[in-house]
Design a protein around this motif. Structure first.
Motif, PDB file in Angstrom:
ATOM      1  N   PRO A 101       0.800  -1.235   0.000  1.00 26.45           N
ATOM      2  CA  PRO A 101       0.000   0.000   0.000  1.00 26.45           C
ATOM      3  C   PRO A 101       0.830   1.282   0.000  1.00 26.45           C
ATOM      4  N   ASP A 102       2.037   1.240   0.571  1.00 27.94           N
ATOM      5  CA  ASP A 102       2.868   2.449   0.529  1.00 27.94           C
ATOM      6  C   ASP A 102       3.639   2.545  -0.792  1.00 27.94           C
ATOM      7  N   LEU A 103       3.362   1.656  -1.696  1.00 26.00           N
ATOM      8  CA  LEU A 103       3.856   1.609  -3.084  1.00 26.00           C
ATOM      9  C   LEU A 103       5.262   1.038  -3.227  1.00 26.00           C
ATOM     10  N   HIS A 104       5.929   0.700  -2.124  1.00 28.08           N
ATOM     11  CA  HIS A 104       7.198   0.029  -2.317  1.00 28.08           C
ATOM     12  C   HIS A 104       6.932  -1.392  -2.819  1.00 28.08           C
ATOM     13  N   SER A 105       7.935  -1.975  -3.417  1.00 24.12           N
ATOM     14  CA  SER A 105       7.754  -3.297  -4.002  1.00 24.12           C
ATOM     15  C   SER A 105       8.880  -4.222  -3.559  1.00 24.12           C
ATOM     16  N   GLU A 106       8.567  -5.482  -3.513  1.00 24.82           N
ATOM     17  CA  GLU A 106       9.558  -6.505  -3.206  1.00 24.82           C
ATOM     18  C   GLU A 106       9.540  -7.590  -4.279  1.00 24.82           C
ATOM     19  N   LEU A 107      10.736  -8.026  -4.622  1.00 21.61           N
ATOM     20  CA  LEU A 107      10.894  -9.136  -5.560  1.00 21.61           C
ATOM     21  C   LEU A 107      11.484 -10.293  -4.771  1.00 21.61           C
ATOM     22  N   ASN A 108      10.758 -11.400  -4.729  1.00 22.15           N
ATOM     23  CA  ASN A 108      11.193 -12.580  -4.004  1.00 22.15           C
ATOM     24  C   ASN A 108      11.725 -13.625  -4.970  1.00 22.15           C
ATOM     25  N   LEU A 109      12.938 -14.080  -4.698  1.00 22.25           N
ATOM     26  CA  LEU A 109      13.578 -15.088  -5.542  1.00 22.25           C
ATOM     27  C   LEU A 109      13.824 -16.313  -4.668  1.00 22.25           C
ATOM     28  N   SER A 110      13.291 -17.450  -5.062  1.00 20.93           N
ATOM     29  CA  SER A 110      13.430 -18.647  -4.227  1.00 20.93           C
ATOM     30  C   SER A 110      14.095 -19.783  -5.002  1.00 20.93           C
ATOM     31  N   SER A 111      14.504 -20.794  -4.243  1.00 22.71           N
ATOM     32  CA  SER A 111      15.207 -21.957  -4.824  1.00 22.71           C
ATOM     33  C   SER A 111      16.283 -21.483  -5.799  1.00 22.71           C
ATOM     34  N   LEU A 112      17.111 -20.596  -5.295  1.00 24.47           N
ATOM     35  CA  LEU A 112      18.060 -19.914  -6.172  1.00 24.47           C
ATOM     36  C   LEU A 112      19.028 -20.879  -6.842  1.00 24.47           C
ATOM     37  N   GLU A 113      19.332 -20.539  -8.097  1.00 25.63           N
ATOM     38  CA  GLU A 113      20.284 -21.313  -8.888  1.00 25.63           C
ATOM     39  C   GLU A 113      21.445 -20.396  -9.279  1.00 25.63           C
ATOM     40  N   LEU A 114      22.537 -21.014  -9.675  1.00 23.89           N
ATOM     41  CA  LEU A 114      23.713 -20.230 -10.063  1.00 23.89           C
ATOM     42  C   LEU A 114      23.365 -19.225 -11.152  1.00 23.89           C
ATOM     43  N   GLY A 115      22.497 -19.642 -12.065  1.00 29.07           N
ATOM     44  CA  GLY A 115      22.125 -18.799 -13.188  1.00 29.07           C
ATOM     45  C   GLY A 115      21.277 -17.595 -12.822  1.00 29.07           C
ATOM     46  N   ASP A 116      20.841 -17.529 -11.573  1.00 23.16           N
ATOM     47  CA  ASP A 116      20.070 -16.361 -11.128  1.00 23.16           C
ATOM     48  C   ASP A 116      20.973 -15.198 -10.762  1.00 23.16           C
ATOM     49  N   SER A 117      22.269 -15.438 -10.728  1.00 25.37           N
ATOM     50  CA  SER A 117      23.210 -14.355 -10.452  1.00 25.37           C
ATOM     51  C   SER A 117      23.077 -13.297 -11.533  1.00 25.37           C
ATOM     52  N   ALA A 118      22.790 -12.082 -11.120  1.00 29.48           N
ATOM     53  CA  ALA A 118      22.510 -11.012 -12.078  1.00 29.48           C
ATOM     54  C   ALA A 118      22.366  -9.717 -11.319  1.00 29.48           C
ATOM     55  N   LEU A 119      22.168  -8.650 -12.092  1.00 24.92           N
ATOM     56  CA  LEU A 119      21.839  -7.348 -11.546  1.00 24.92           C
ATOM     57  C   LEU A 119      20.335  -7.174 -11.704  1.00 24.92           C
ATOM     58  N   TYR A 120      19.656  -6.882 -10.624  1.00 23.39           N
ATOM     59  CA  TYR A 120      18.205  -6.724 -10.660  1.00 23.39           C
ATOM     60  C   TYR A 120      17.881  -5.251 -10.489  1.00 23.39           C
ATOM     61  N   PHE A 121      17.174  -4.729 -11.491  1.00 24.23           N
ATOM     62  CA  PHE A 121      16.804  -3.323 -11.469  1.00 24.23           C
ATOM     63  C   PHE A 121      15.323  -3.178 -11.181  1.00 24.23           C
ATOM     64  N   CYS A 122      15.028  -2.117 -10.481  1.00 27.26           N
ATOM     65  CA  CYS A 122      13.664  -1.673 -10.295  1.00 27.26           C
ATOM     66  C   CYS A 122      13.536  -0.332 -11.015  1.00 27.26           C
ATOM     67  N   ALA A 123      12.376  -0.082 -11.581  1.00 26.48           N
ATOM     68  CA  ALA A 123      12.110   1.209 -12.200  1.00 26.48           C
ATOM     69  C   ALA A 123      10.715   1.654 -11.790  1.00 26.48           C
ATOM     70  N   SER A 124      10.471   2.950 -11.841  1.00 24.31           N
ATOM     71  CA  SER A 124       9.131   3.424 -11.524  1.00 24.31           C
ATOM     72  C   SER A 124       8.682   4.458 -12.545  1.00 24.31           C
ATOM     73  N   SER A 125       7.377   4.588 -12.652  1.00 23.48           N
ATOM     74  CA  SER A 125       6.793   5.628 -13.501  1.00 23.48           C
ATOM     75  C   SER A 125       5.531   6.126 -12.827  1.00 23.48           C
TER      76      SER A 125
END
Lengths: 111, 114
Positions: free
Chosen positions: B70-94
């Motif tokens: 409700p306060d408009l912040h967001s969360e990204l949940n990543l589970s059962s992580l694999e080696l290939g999930d290694s990355a840069l995760y960006f958030c953007a807003s408009s």
């Protein structure tokens, strides 16, 4: 499906040289087109955009024209500076509000 | 500074684990987008939320989920992580959810899965 293809880098230019980074897209409908720039260690920043055919986006000396007939949105700058060294991403926003990015083109400008 | 904040900046974890990435949009922006940037896949759109509701979905794996509060912040949940999930995760807003809205990107969270 929808996609964006941009020229592979890296591109190395001398200061004051002319820059062109090619970008073409495939889309159903009429997407909006964007160029984003990513400086080292930072997030993406919008550089310029165009929302319909024949629109020209421009910013900081960079420009790109939305060409529907060639499905292209090539980025150009007449005289690059060392401070322009970055990775440039072409992107489209389709009518389903989904973004598709190209793979990025790394530009290095040497004095 | 785009006005979009992301935490943490760096995250190192092990395969099989679960992590949560957080994003606070620019003041007044109602839409949040998540992207994954990796060397082999490039920059990929994952998902968009607008005012708490899912608006568009891209190449998001089933192991990943997101929400906007409700306060408009967001969360990204990543589970059962694999080696290939290694990355840069960006958030953007408009500000809105519509087509052709300019997005402002955060600095990213760099995830390393060992």
């Amino acid at each position: 499906g929808d996609s964006v293809t941009q020229m592979e880098g890296p591109v190395t230019l001398s200061e004051e040289a002319f820059l062109t980074i090619n970008c073409t897209y495939t889309a159903t409908g009429y997407p909006s087109l964007f160029w984003y720039v990513q400086y080292p260690g930072e997030g993406l920043q919008l550089l310029l955009k165009a929302t319909k055919a024949d629109d020209k986006g421009s910013n900081k000396g960079f420009e790109a024209t939305y060409r529907k007939e060639t499905t292209s949105f090539h980025l150009e700058k007449g005289s690059v500076q060392v401070s322009d060294s970055a990775v440039y991403f072409c992107a489209q926003l389709n009518t389903g509000n989904q973004f598709y990015f190209g793979t990025g083109t790394s530009l290095t400008v040497i004095p | 500074d785009s006005g979009v904040t992301q935490t943490p900046k760096h995250l190192i974890t092990a395969t099989g684990q679960r992590v949560t990435l957080r994003c606070s949009p620019r003041s007044g922006d109602l839409s949040v987008y998540w992207y994954q940037q990796s060397l082999d896949q490039g920059l990929q759109f994952l998902i968009q939320y607008y005012n708490g509701e899912e608006r568009a979905k891209g190449n998001i794996l089933e192991r990943f989920s997101a929400q906007q509060f409700p306060d408009l912040h967001s969360e990204l949940n990543l589970s059962s992580l694999e080696l290939g999930d290694s990355a840069l995760y960006f958030c953007a807003s408009s500000s809105q959810a519509g087509v052709r809205e300019t997005q402002y990107f955060g600095p990213g969270t760099r995830l390393l899965v060992l």
